[in-house]
Write an enzyme that holds these catalytic residues in place. Structure first.
Site, short mmCIF file in Angstrom:
data_model
loop_
_atom_site.label_atom_id
_atom_site.label_comp_id
_atom_site.label_asym_id
_atom_site.label_seq_id
_atom_site.Cartn_x
_atom_site.Cartn_y
_atom_site.Cartn_z
N ASP A 95 71.07 26.32 -3.37
CA ASP A 95 70.14 26.68 -2.28
C ASP A 95 69.19 25.52 -2.00
O ASP A 95 68.04 25.53 -2.43
CB ASP A 95 69.38 27.94 -2.73
CG ASP A 95 68.33 28.41 -1.75
OD1 ASP A 95 68.43 28.08 -0.56
OD2 ASP A 95 67.40 29.11 -2.19
N LYS A 111 68.82 24.24 1.24
CA LYS A 111 68.30 24.46 2.61
C LYS A 111 68.15 23.15 3.39
O LYS A 111 67.05 22.79 3.82
CB LYS A 111 66.95 25.17 2.56
CG LYS A 111 66.95 26.54 1.93
CD LYS A 111 65.61 27.23 2.12
CE LYS A 111 65.54 28.60 1.50
NZ LYS A 111 65.52 28.59 0.03
N ASP A 158 67.94 18.40 8.80
CA ASP A 158 67.66 17.02 9.22
C ASP A 158 68.57 16.73 10.40
O ASP A 158 69.24 17.64 10.92
CB ASP A 158 67.92 16.06 8.03
CG ASP A 158 67.08 14.79 8.10
OD1 ASP A 158 66.95 14.22 9.22
OD2 ASP A 158 66.55 14.36 7.07
N ARG A 169 62.19 36.67 -9.21
CA ARG A 169 61.15 37.12 -10.12
C ARG A 169 61.34 38.52 -10.70
O ARG A 169 60.98 38.73 -11.87
CB ARG A 169 59.79 36.96 -9.45
CG ARG A 169 59.40 35.48 -9.33
CD ARG A 169 58.34 35.23 -8.30
NE ARG A 169 58.85 35.38 -6.94
CZ ARG A 169 58.12 35.17 -5.85
NH1 ARG A 169 56.85 34.82 -5.96
NH2 ARG A 169 58.65 35.31 -4.66
N THR A 172 62.37 34.90 4.45
CA THR A 172 61.87 36.28 4.29
C THR A 172 60.37 36.30 4.00
O THR A 172 59.77 37.36 3.91
CB THR A 172 62.65 37.03 3.20
OG1 THR A 172 62.90 36.13 2.13
CG2 THR A 172 63.97 37.54 3.71
N LYS A 229 71.70 31.21 -8.65
CA LYS A 229 71.22 30.38 -7.54
C LYS A 229 70.36 29.25 -8.10
O LYS A 229 69.42 29.50 -8.85
CB LYS A 229 70.40 31.20 -6.56
CG LYS A 229 69.91 30.37 -5.36
CD LYS A 229 69.26 31.21 -4.31
CE LYS A 229 67.80 31.45 -4.54
NZ LYS A 229 66.94 30.24 -4.42
O1 C5P Z 1 61.52 35.60 -6.78
P1 C5P Z 1 62.19 36.09 -5.53
O2 C5P Z 1 63.07 37.30 -5.76
O3 C5P Z 1 61.24 36.27 -4.37
O4 C5P Z 1 63.18 34.89 -5.16
C1 C5P Z 1 63.88 34.82 -3.94
C2 C5P Z 1 64.64 33.54 -3.92
O5 C5P Z 1 65.36 33.47 -2.69
C3 C5P Z 1 63.79 32.28 -4.00
O6 C5P Z 1 64.52 31.34 -4.79
C4 C5P Z 1 63.69 31.80 -2.57
O7 C5P Z 1 63.62 30.40 -2.48
C5 C5P Z 1 65.01 32.29 -1.97
N1 C5P Z 1 65.02 32.53 -0.53
C6 C5P Z 1 64.16 33.42 0.08
N2 C5P Z 1 64.21 33.61 1.44
C7 C5P Z 1 65.09 32.95 2.18
C8 C5P Z 1 65.96 32.05 1.56
C9 C5P Z 1 65.91 31.87 0.19
O8 C5P Z 1 63.37 34.06 -0.58
N3 C5P Z 1 65.18 33.19 3.48
#
Ligand code: C5P
Length: 232
Positions: free
Chosen positions: A59, A61, A64, A211, A119, A32
């Site tokens: 990603d 997002k 607009d 992460r 989330t 991603k």
């Molecule tokens: O590091 P972590 O596992 O929290 O990363 C989650 C990834 O998913 C991040 O890149 C974040 O931008 C993305 N994301 C998210 N929640 C969403 C959409 C995308 O955490 N609803």
């Protein structure tokens, strides 16, 4: 495309990203690319990762007015991403325009999915900060139904919502779920989290893991652990 683990490569540069991906010598994980990396490196980063044989979820997002999103999606359609996304909060017309813009002259297009609620947002924040006073689950489900009505392929949501979304929007409607943590890991800024194993039982189609893999002492083992937990 079947069930898979998507690694969120939230890095600041191409150099860091390639150094990270170089560690994967036996597999080419689904990657991603988010705003940080795309804004730093531009479209070349999508082509560069694709050339190495990875599938890509771009990603960005988008959110607009419909015309602006349509034109931006037309530009993105020229990149060979496998999944592209936008915010369902932009409304039905914006989502329809996006799908149109993303469709290439030969009629093909990447999968297009909608973010329902981030989330990092929980019920309390949604009510107090966004003034949306409905159960979070209902809001997510409503956004998913809108995305389906606009002809999109699925949504980004919490694994906790994947089952209900499949019930209402069908099994073929994709649920792509971030907010994944190992049982012993820190949740960071994510509020609605589950393990890879739990995401599997809840019916997610793709888990997005950042992460817990990118920050691990051994990212390849952490990735394998996600695969084993999610796919089995
Ligand atoms: O590091 P972590 O596992 O929290 O990363 C989650 C990834 O998913 C991040 O890149 C974040 O931008 C993305 N994301 C998210 N929640 C969403 C959409 C995308 O955490 N609803």
């Amino acid at each position: 495309m079947g069930k898979d683990v998507i690694i969120a490569c939230d890095f600041a540069s191409a150099a860091q990203t390639f150094a990270f991906l170089d560690r994967f010598t036996e597999t080419r994980p689904f990657v991603k690319i988010g705003m940080e990396l795309f804004y730093a490196e531009g479209p070349a980063i999508v082509r560069g990762i694709k050339e190495r044989g990875h599938k890509i979820f771009l990603d960005l997002k988008l959110h607009d007015i419909p015309n602006t999103v349509k034109k931006a999606m037309a530009v993105l359609s020229g990149l060979d991403a496998d999944i592209v996304n936008l915010h369902a909060a932009g409304g039905l017309d914006m989502m329809r325009a996006a799908a149109e813009g993303l469709t290439r002259p030969d009629g093909s297009r990447p999968l297009l999915i909608a973010v329902t609620q981030l989330t990092s947002i929980d019920q309390q924040r949604m009510e107090s900060e966004l003034l949306i006073r409905r159960p979070l689950e209902d809001v997510v489900l409503h956004y998913a139904e809108n995305a389906k009505a606009a002809g999109l392929n699925g949504v980004v949501c919490s694994p906790l919502e994947a089952g209900r979304i499949h019930e209402v929007c069908g099994q073929a409607f994709l649920t792509v779920t971030p907010g994944i943590r190992f049982a012993e890991g820190a949740s960071g800024d994510q509020q609605r989290v589950t393990t890879p194993e739990k995401a599997k039982t809840l019916g997610s189609d793709y888990i997005v893991v950042g992460r817990p893999i990118t920050g691990a002492a051994d990212p390849v083992s952490a990735y394998r652990r996600c695969l084993a937990g999610f796919i089995g």
